[in-house]
Design an enzyme around this catalytic site. Structure first.
Site: not given
Ligand code: T1G
Length: 709
Positions: A65, A111, A114, A136
C-alpha cells in the site's frame, strides 16, 4: 494514465501493473479503483478465461500500500476503512470466476503479497531482488488486506507467524519450500511459464494444496490445542523481543488467532479494526518516519548532488585482521562480492582473521542464503598477507588497527607508499579525529573515516567522516561502497567520537559512575532495556570490551574535558584483568561465552557497597538526559547534517529505541524546556556535567524544535 495494461495471449489476459511516474508499484486509492474496474471487465469478457498479473517495473512486483497515503489519514475510522477496502479489493481477485496467476519478479511486499496470496497460483523468479514479505510490523502496522488470514491458511500457522510477527522477507527458494509460491523460474521465462500455468488452470481447475509440515504441523497448526501452544509461545517471543513497546506484532498475533479460531470473516473484521487503531498510533508514526528517513538516506551521497562521481571499487584491502577488520572483509566479500585482501603484522593473525571473515559466508551457507557454488566463489575472493603485496592494485584500503594515533599514522604512511595515488584510504577509527590521523598524509584528499559498528555483518550503520581536505569523489565513493555493503550511511563531522560515540560516551560514563555508587548492575541494564535499548549500558561495555571502551573514554575526556570524565571503574576493571566478554570476565560473569549474571565481586573491586533501594526512574532520568544533552551539543557543532541523520544514526548505531524516533525526536516530544529543567535538577544533584548545553537552553527560550512535524 492507466496503471494497468491488458494484452490477450490466446484466452489468457496478461495484466501489466506499471504505475506511471513511480519507481515502484504501490496500491493507492486510485489504483484500487482502477484495478476493481478492470477485474469486472475481465470477469465479463468472454474472450478471457484466465488472468496473469505481472509488473512493468524493473525490480518490483508491488511494494505494498502507499505508505504516504495512509500516513496522511488522521482518524482511526479512516484507517480502518482503508484496510477494509484493501480486503475487499483483494477478495475480488480470490472470488473472480477465472484463475488468476501472479507472476512475481522483484519486491512483493505488504499489500502486494496480500494481493498475490488472493491469486490462485504464484510463480516467482529466482532473482536476488525477488523478495516476498509482510513488513507491516516494521511500520508499526499489521497486514491489513487479508494477509493475516490467507498466509496461515497457505503456509501453516507457525511459518505464517514467523513472517508476520517479524516482517522478514523470504527469497523465492524459501518461499517455494514454504508453499508461498508454486513455482520458481528464471526471470527470462517468467511470463511464458505464467501463461502456461494459467492455461493449465483453465483446463484442469484450481490446484489442490494438501497441507504440508508433516506430523508437527498436524498437531501444532491444525488442532486448537496445538495452536493455543503456538499462540502462547509466539506471544512470549514477541514480548521478549519488543519489551511490549511495539503493539503491532501482538495485534497481528491476535488477528491471526481470531481468524483461525473463529473463521475468516471474524478474522478480517479483527484485522481492519486493529489496523485502524495501529495506523494512527504514535509508534507507527515514528516507524514510518524512520522508514522514510532511511529511504531518503539511500539517495544521499553526503556531497552536493552531482558534484562528484564515485570511483569503482574492484579491489579492497583491509589492514588489521582483528574482530573489526575480519568483519569488514567478510561483509564486503559477502555483500559487494569484491576481491578483498586482509593484511596484518603476523600471519597467525591473518589466518585467524580469514577464518572469521569466512565464517560470515559459512553462516549464510548454513542459513541457505547462498548456495555452495556461491560460497566457494565468494570465498575465493578473500586473500591474506602479512605484507603489503598486492596493495598496488587496491582501489580502497580500510584500516582497522588498534585505536592508537601513532599506529594509525604509521599504517597510513605505509599504505600510501604501497598504493596508487588514486587509492582511497579509510580509517575505521571509532573516536580519533581523521584530521589527526591524516596530519602527515601525502594524499589527504584521499583520506577519510569509515566507522563500522560491531558486529559488522549485523549492525546497519556506517559513519563516513571526511576531513576538510577530503575530496568529494572520495566521499561519494566511500558512501556508495558502504551502501553496497548493506549499510545505512550518514556523513558526520570530524569531531572526536563523531556522532554515535559522542552521544554514547556520557551515557556509558554515567552508568559506570552508578556502579561505583553501588547501584546494582542488573538494575541499571534492566532499566534501560525496559526503556527500549536492546542491551543495557553495562552489558554494552562488556560487549565492546573494557579495554576498547577505556581507550575511547580517554580520547573523549581529552577532547571534551570533565563533562566526559569517566570514574575510575574502567581503570580498576582493567587492572584486575577484566576485559569483558572477550576474556570471560567483566562486569558480568560468562559461562562458555554466555552472560551468566553480574559479577558481584566487581563492587568490592570498585570499593562500592550495593545500594538496596536504587530507583529505576532516577537511573533512567540520569542516563537518558546524559545522552540527550550531548546530542544537542553535538548537533550544535554540526556533527550531523540534520536531525534526521542524528536520529537514524542513534537508532541504527546503538539501537536507540526506534519507537521513540531517536534522541532528537525525544527532545521534540518532551519539549526543550522540559529537558533543560530536568538537566538543571540533575546538575544540582550530580554536578556540572549535567549543565544543559547552551543550544538546549536557547531552544528552551525560543521554543525551538528539531522537526517541523
Ligand atoms: N509506499 C510509498 N512509497 C514507497 C513504498 C510504499 N509502500 N515503497 C517504496 N516507496 C518509495 C520510496 O519511498 C522511494 O521514494 C521509492 O519508492 C523507491 O524506493 C495493506 C498497509 C520496495 C524494497 O513496507 O521496502 O502494504 O525516495 O529507494 O531500494 O497490509 O522501497 O524515490 O521518492 O526504497 O529499490 C508495506 C517498503 C507497506 C515496502 C524497493 N510495504 N518499500 O527498494 O527503492 S504497508 C513496505 C521498500 C502495506 C497492507 C499494508 C523498498 C522496496 P523516493 P527505494 P529500492
Amino acid at each position: 494514465m492507466s496503471a494497468f495494461t491488458t494484452e490477450l495471449h490466446g484466452q489468457v489476459a496478461v495484466v501489466t501493473f506499471d504505475l506511471p511516474g513511480e519507481p515502484v508499484n504501490k496500491l493507492t486509492a486510485a489504483v484500487k479503483v482502477e484495478f476493481e474496474a478492470l477485474l469486472i471487465r475481465l470477469r465479463d469478457d468472454a474472450d478471457t478465461r484466465a488472468v496473469v498479473l505481472v509488473s512493468g517495473k524493473p525490480n518490483t512486483f508491488i511494494a505494498g500500500a502507499d505508505i504516504e497515503e495512509f500516513t496522511a489519514l488522521t482518524t482511526q475510522a479512516e484507517a480502518e476503512r482503508l484496510s477494509f477496502e484493501g480486503q475487499e479489493m483483494v477478495s475480488r481477485v480470490e472470488t473472480l470466476p477465472k484463475p488468476v496467476v501472479a507472476a512475481i519478479h522483484g519486491a512483493c511486499l505488504g499489500g502486494g503479497l496480500e494481493l498475490a496470496l488472493a491469486c490462485h497460483y504464484r510463480i516467482a523468479t529466482d532473482h536476488p531482488k525477488t523478495q516476498l514479505g509482510l513488513p507491516e510490523v516494521q511500520l508499526g502496522l499489521l497486514p491489513g488486506a487479508g494477509g493475516c488470514q490467507r498466509l496461515p491458511r497457505l503456509v501453516g500457522l507457525r511459518a505464517a507467524l514467523d513472517m508476520i510477527l517479524t516482517g522478514k522477507s523470504e527469497r523465492a527458494a524459501k518461499a517455494l519450500r514454504l508453499g508461498l509460491v508454486d513455482e520458481v523460474v528464471p526471470r527470462s521465462i517468467l511470463l511464458r511459464t505464467a501463461i502456461a500455468a494459467a492455461e493449465r488452470l483453465m483446463r484442469n481447475g484450481l490446484p489442490r494444496r494438501p497441507p504440508g509440515g508433516g506430523l508437527p504441523a498436524l498437531f501444532l497448526d491444525r488442532t486448537p490445542a496445538g495452536r493455543q501452544l503456538v499462540y502462547r509461545r509466539a506471544k512470549a517471543q514477541v514480548l521478549a523481543r519488543t519489551g511490549g513497546h511495539y503493539p503491532a506484532p501482538l495485534a497481528a498475533l491476535e488477528t491471526v488467532r481470531v481468524g483461525l479460531e473463529h473463521g475468516i470473516t471474524a478474522g478480517l473484521a479483527e484485522e481492519h479494526h486493529a489496523f485502524g487503531q495501529l495506523a494512527v498510533g504514535d509508534v507507527s508514526r515514528k516507524l514510518v518516519q524512520v522508514f522514510f528517513a532511511t529511504t531518503a538516506l539511500k539517495k544521499d551521497d553526503g556531497i552536493e548532488a552531482g558534484s562528484a562521481s564515485p570511483r569503482q571499487i574492484r579491489r579492497l584491502a583491509v589492514v588489521g585482521a582483528g574482530f573489526m577488520g575480519a568483519g569488514i572483509a567478510g561483509t564486503a566479500v559477502g555483500n559487494v562480492e569484491v576481491d578483498t585482501r586482509l593484511k596484518d603484522a603476523d600471519l597467525a593473525r591473518v589466518g585467524k582473521g580469514l577464518g572469521a571473515a569466512t565464517a560470515i559466508l559459512t553462516n549464510r551457507l548454513e542459513r541457505r542464503r547462498i548456495t555452495r557454488p556461491e560460497y566457494e566463489r565468494l570465498g575465493a575472493l578473500l586473500s591474506g598477507s602479512d605484507a603489503y603485496a598486492g596493495f598496488g592494485r587496491a582501489d580502497l584500503v580500510i584500516e582497522a588497527v588498534f585505536e592508537e594515533l601513532a599506529l594509525k599514522r604509521k599504517v597510513l604512511a605505509e599504505v600510501e607508499a604501497a598504493t596508487r595515488p588514486g587509492t582511497i584510504y579509510a580509517s575505521n577509527t571509532s573516536t580519533i579525529p581523521i584530521h589527526q590521523i591524516a596530519a602527515e598524509a601525502q594524499r589527504p584528499e584521499q583520506v577519510l573515516g569509515m566507522h563500522f559498528f560491531s558486529p559488522v555483518e549485523k549492525m546497519p550503520l556506517l559513519e563516513v567522516i571526511p576531513t576538510s581536505a577530503t575530496a568529494p569523489e572520495a566521499i561519494v565513493t566511500a558512501v556508495r561502497f558502504g551502501r553496497r555493503m548493506g549499510k545505512t550511511v550518514i556523513v558526520v563531522g570530524d569531531r572526536p567520537g563523531f556522532w554515535v560515540n559522542r552521544i554514547l560516551s556520557p551515557y556509558l560514563n554515567e552508568a559506570g559512575l552508578m556502579v561505583t555508587e553501588g547501584v546494582p548492575i542488573e538494575l541499571i541494564d534492566r532499566t534501560m532495556t525496559a526503556w527500549g535499548f536492546p542491551v543495557g549500558p553495562i552489558a554494552l561495555l562488556d560487549e565492546v570490551g573494557l579495554d576498547v571502551a577505556h581507550k575511547a573514554a580517554e580520547t573523549m575526556h581529552a577532547a571534551y574535558g570533565d563533562r566526559m570524565k569517566t570514574g575510575n571503574a574502567l581503570d580498576r576493571m582493567l587492572a584486575a584483568g577484566r576485559l569483558g566478554r572477550k576474556n570471560g570476565r567483566g562486569f558480568y560473569r560468562y559461562r562458555d561465552r554466555h552472560k551468566a549474571g553480574p559479577d558481584n565481586a566487581v563492587y568490592g573491586l570498585l570499593g562500592a557497597r550495593q545500594v538496596e533501594d536504587a530507583n529505576p526512574d532516577a537511573i533512567e532520568r540520569r542516563l537518558v538526559h546524559a545522552m540527550l544533552n550531548e546530542a544537542v551539543a553535538a548537533c550544535a557543532e554540526s556533527v550531523v547534517r540534520s536531525a534526521r541523520d542524528g536520529d537514524i544514526g542513534a537508532i541504527y548505531g546503538i539501537g536507540f529505541p526506534a519507537f521513540r524516533g531517536g534522541p532528537l525526536r525525544v527532545i521534540d516530544d518532551l519539549g526543550a524546556s522540559r529537558v533543560a529543567s530536568a538537566l538543571h535538577e540533575l546538575e544540582d544533584q550530580y554536578g556540572e556535567r549535567f549543565r544543559p548545553a547552551p543550544a538546549l537552553a536557547e531552544m528552551a527560550r525560543q521554543g525551538g524544535r528539531y522537526y517541523a512535524t
